[in-house]
Design a protein around this motif. Structure first.
Motif, PDB file in Angstrom:
ATOM      1  N   VAL A 179       0.831  -1.198   0.000  1.00 15.83           N
ATOM      2  CA  VAL A 179       0.000   0.000   0.000  1.00 15.83           C
ATOM      3  C   VAL A 179       0.870   1.253   0.000  1.00 15.83           C
ATOM      4  N   THR A 180       1.963   1.213   0.760  1.00 11.02           N
ATOM      5  CA  THR A 180       2.865   2.365   0.833  1.00 11.02           C
ATOM      6  C   THR A 180       3.494   2.662  -0.524  1.00 11.02           C
ATOM      7  N   ILE A 181       3.900   1.635  -1.224  1.00 11.92           N
ATOM      8  CA  ILE A 181       4.510   1.817  -2.547  1.00 11.92           C
ATOM      9  C   ILE A 181       3.494   2.413  -3.527  1.00 11.92           C
ATOM     10  N   VAL A 182       2.278   1.887  -3.509  1.00  8.07           N
ATOM     11  CA  VAL A 182       1.233   2.420  -4.393  1.00  8.07           C
ATOM     12  C   VAL A 182       0.982   3.892  -4.080  1.00  8.07           C
ATOM     13  N   ALA A 183       0.895   4.231  -2.789  1.00  7.48           N
ATOM     14  CA  ALA A 183       0.664   5.624  -2.398  1.00  7.48           C
ATOM     15  C   ALA A 183       1.800   6.528  -2.869  1.00  7.48           C
ATOM     16  N   ALA A 184       3.041   6.044  -2.738  1.00  3.08           N
ATOM     17  CA  ALA A 184       4.192   6.849  -3.167  1.00  3.08           C
ATOM     18  C   ALA A 184       4.166   7.088  -4.678  1.00  3.08           C
ATOM     19  N   LEU A 185       3.789   6.075  -5.443  1.00  3.04           N
ATOM     20  CA  LEU A 185       3.714   6.222  -6.895  1.00  3.04           C
ATOM     21  C   LEU A 185       2.620   7.213  -7.296  1.00  3.04           C
ATOM     22  N   VAL A 186       1.482   7.112  -6.628  1.00  2.74           N
ATOM     23  CA  VAL A 186       0.374   8.028  -6.935  1.00  2.74           C
ATOM     24  C   VAL A 186       0.779   9.460  -6.634  1.00  2.74           C
ATOM     25  N   ARG A 187       1.369   9.681  -5.468  1.00  3.24           N
ATOM     26  CA  ARG A 187       1.747  11.042  -5.067  1.00  3.24           C
ATOM     27  C   ARG A 187       2.830  11.613  -5.971  1.00  3.24           C
ATOM     28  N   SER A 188       3.730  10.772  -6.456  1.00  6.36           N
ATOM     29  CA  SER A 188       4.823  11.273  -7.298  1.00  6.36           C
ATOM     30  C   SER A 188       4.325  11.795  -8.639  1.00  6.36           C
ATOM     31  N   LYS A 189       3.130  11.369  -9.054  1.00 13.48           N
ATOM     32  CA  LYS A 189       2.600  11.772 -10.357  1.00 13.48           C
ATOM     33  C   LYS A 189       1.507  12.833 -10.244  1.00 13.48           C
ATOM     34  N   MET A 190       1.251  13.319  -9.036  1.00 10.00           N
ATOM     35  CA  MET A 190       0.190  14.307  -8.844  1.00 10.00           C
ATOM     36  C   MET A 190       0.699  15.720  -9.130  1.00 10.00           C
ATOM     37  N   ASN A 191      -0.132  16.518  -9.758  1.00 10.16           N
ATOM     38  CA  ASN A 191       0.161  17.928  -9.959  1.00 10.16           C
ATOM     39  C   ASN A 191      -0.377  18.742  -8.788  1.00 10.16           C
ATOM     40  N   GLU A 192       0.168  19.945  -8.622  1.00  9.18           N
ATOM     41  CA  GLU A 192      -0.384  20.845  -7.624  1.00  9.18           C
ATOM     42  C   GLU A 192      -1.781  21.291  -8.067  1.00  9.18           C
ATOM     43  N   SER A 193      -2.574  21.739  -7.113  1.00 14.20           N
ATOM     44  CA  SER A 193      -3.918  22.200  -7.443  1.00 14.20           C
ATOM     45  C   SER A 193      -3.855  23.546  -8.169  1.00 14.20           C
ATOM     46  N   PRO A 194      -4.874  23.869  -8.963  1.00 15.02           N
ATOM     47  CA  PRO A 194      -4.904  25.176  -9.640  1.00 15.02           C
ATOM     48  C   PRO A 194      -4.850  26.340  -8.659  1.00 15.02           C
ATOM     49  N   VAL A 195      -5.469  26.179  -7.489  1.00 19.26           N
ATOM     50  CA  VAL A 195      -5.448  27.246  -6.493  1.00 19.26           C
ATOM     51  C   VAL A 195      -4.027  27.518  -6.026  1.00 19.26           C
ATOM     52  N   PHE A 196      -3.256  26.452  -5.800  1.00 20.71           N
ATOM     53  CA  PHE A 196      -1.880  26.631  -5.341  1.00 20.71           C
ATOM     54  C   PHE A 196      -1.008  27.238  -6.437  1.00 20.71           C
ATOM     55  N   ASP A 197      -1.226  26.810  -7.678  1.00 22.14           N
ATOM     56  CA  ASP A 197      -0.462  27.390  -8.784  1.00 22.14           C
ATOM     57  C   ASP A 197      -0.732  28.891  -8.917  1.00 22.14           C
ATOM     58  N   ASP A 198      -2.010  29.295  -8.756  1.00 27.42           N
ATOM     59  CA  ASP A 198      -2.351  30.713  -8.811  1.00 27.42           C
ATOM     60  C   ASP A 198      -1.690  31.482  -7.668  1.00 27.42           C
ATOM     61  N   LEU A 199      -1.643  30.858  -6.495  1.00 24.29           N
ATOM     62  CA  LEU A 199      -1.037  31.515  -5.344  1.00 24.29           C
ATOM     63  C   LEU A 199       0.461  31.729  -5.557  1.00 24.29           C
ATOM     64  N   LYS A 200       1.143  30.739  -6.134  1.00 25.17           N
ATOM     65  CA  LYS A 200       2.582  30.879  -6.377  1.00 25.17           C
ATOM     66  C   LYS A 200       2.878  32.030  -7.341  1.00 25.17           C
ATOM     67  N   GLU A 201       1.997  32.231  -8.308  1.00 23.44           N
ATOM     68  CA  GLU A 201       2.194  33.332  -9.257  1.00 23.44           C
ATOM     69  C   GLU A 201       1.929  34.690  -8.609  1.00 23.44           C
ATOM     70  N   ALA A 202       1.017  34.726  -7.648  1.00 26.00           N
ATOM     71  CA  ALA A 202       0.629  35.998  -7.040  1.00 26.00           C
ATOM     72  C   ALA A 202       1.524  36.399  -5.875  1.00 26.00           C
TER      73      ALA A 202
END
Length: 313
Positions: free
Chosen positions: A59-82
């Motif tokens: 389960v830990t390996i599956v979770a690590a693989l999923v998290r490694s391929k996740m993008n940041e949320s649009p809200v966080f991306d907007d915050l980084k630009e602002a």
């Protein structure tokens, strides 16, 4: 992540998948428990328990693989630009600007976490140590309860999208504040159907029904600058002082009061009153603009857009 990524008007159902996953994890645990009970005592002690714990690596390996391929949320991306520079570390900023919101989250989750652990952990022990139920009866009931809870988390999230987070959570808190005085007498009947009904009820309402909509309610309470830190501090401290200590404290109450269930029921009611009050003093957050940097406050300017209330920026 789910709350900040979900379409407007559907945050409750999407964020509830946090608790759907938790419920399915509990179901998997119940399946493992059933399997473990088929082993002899010697086999369980020699290698069985090791195999169970080592299996969590998958389960830990599956979770690590999923998290490694996740993008940041649009809200966080907007915050980084602002925001070019963050003046404080997130925890320091939460302490400086969001203490009140953190305390409301902590209080709201305190009762929910306590009830969740008591129904899932303490009552299973109560059935064996006080009522003398055989241990083989418990895992199948927990499995059914966990599967039902996975559905209830999602349905509860949908309801919060329809009628609002705050009002739905207040209803659930009120129900859970009074049901311990019904649950324990039903357990004490010794009737298997009544016992199964109580445990499944606990999974459906106390474990996932109330925590499902909280997964969108809590992020919506915070501004975008320290949302992750704020939710983490409030929710995890609420879990520690609530669910983490609940089974031990409830068992102690049983011992102190000669095996009476009444003090435990009073304890469950009191902690849920804390959650009710914490939710009551929190603002409604349904469809709040998550790009706003400040925490939610009562009376925020809102307008009706495309069939739902949203905050004006």
């Amino acid at each position: 992540m789910l709350t900040e990524t979900a379409p407007l008007g559907q945050r409750g159902r999407y964020a509830s998948f946090v608790q759907v996953g938790a419920a399915l994890g509990a179901a998997l645990g119940a399946i493992v428990w059933v399997a473990a009970q088929t082993l002899s005592q010697d086999a369980l002690m020699v290698w069985g328990w090791r195999a169970i714990f080592w299996s969590s690596i998958v389960v830990t390996i599956v979770a690590a693989l999923v998290r490694s391929k996740m993008n940041e949320s649009p809200v966080f991306d907007d915050l980084k630009e602002a925001v070019d520079v963050v003046d404080r570390a997130p925890l320091a900023e939460v302490w400086h600007d969001g203490r009140g919101t953190v305390l409301r989250v902590l209080g709201s989750f305190f009762g929910a976490s306590t009830h969740s652990y008591l129904y899932q952990v303490f009552m299973a022990s109560y059935l064996v140590t006080v009522l003398g139920m055989e241990t083989t009866f418990i895992p199948p009931v927990l499995l059914i309860g966990a599967l039902a809870a996975a559905v209830s988390a999602f349905v509860s999230g949908i309801i919060s999208d329809r009628i609002g987070r705050r009002v739905w959570l207040l209803i659930l808190c009120a129900v859970l504040a009074v049901t311990p005085f019904i649950a324990f007498p039903l357990l004490n009947t010794g009737n298997r159907f009544a016992i199964a009904g109580v445990i499944i009820f606990g999974f459906v309402f106390a474990a996932q029904g109330i925590t499902g909509p909280q997964m969108s309610f809590f992020p919506e309470l915070f501004g975008s600058r320290y949302r992750y830190a704020g939710v983490t501090v409030g929710r995890e401290f609420g879990s520690v002082v609530g669910g983490g200590l609940a089974p031990v404290f409830a068992a102690s109450l049983l011992a102190w009061f000669g095996g009476s269930w009444v003090p435990v029921a009073i304890y469950m009611t009191l902690v849920m009153v804390v959650s009710f009050v914490s939710t009551y003093v929190s603002p409604e957050t349904l469809n709040r603009d998550l790009r706003v940097t400040t925490d939610a406050a009562p009376g925020e300017a809102r307008q009706f857009v495309n069939g739902g209330w949203v905050q004006r920026r």
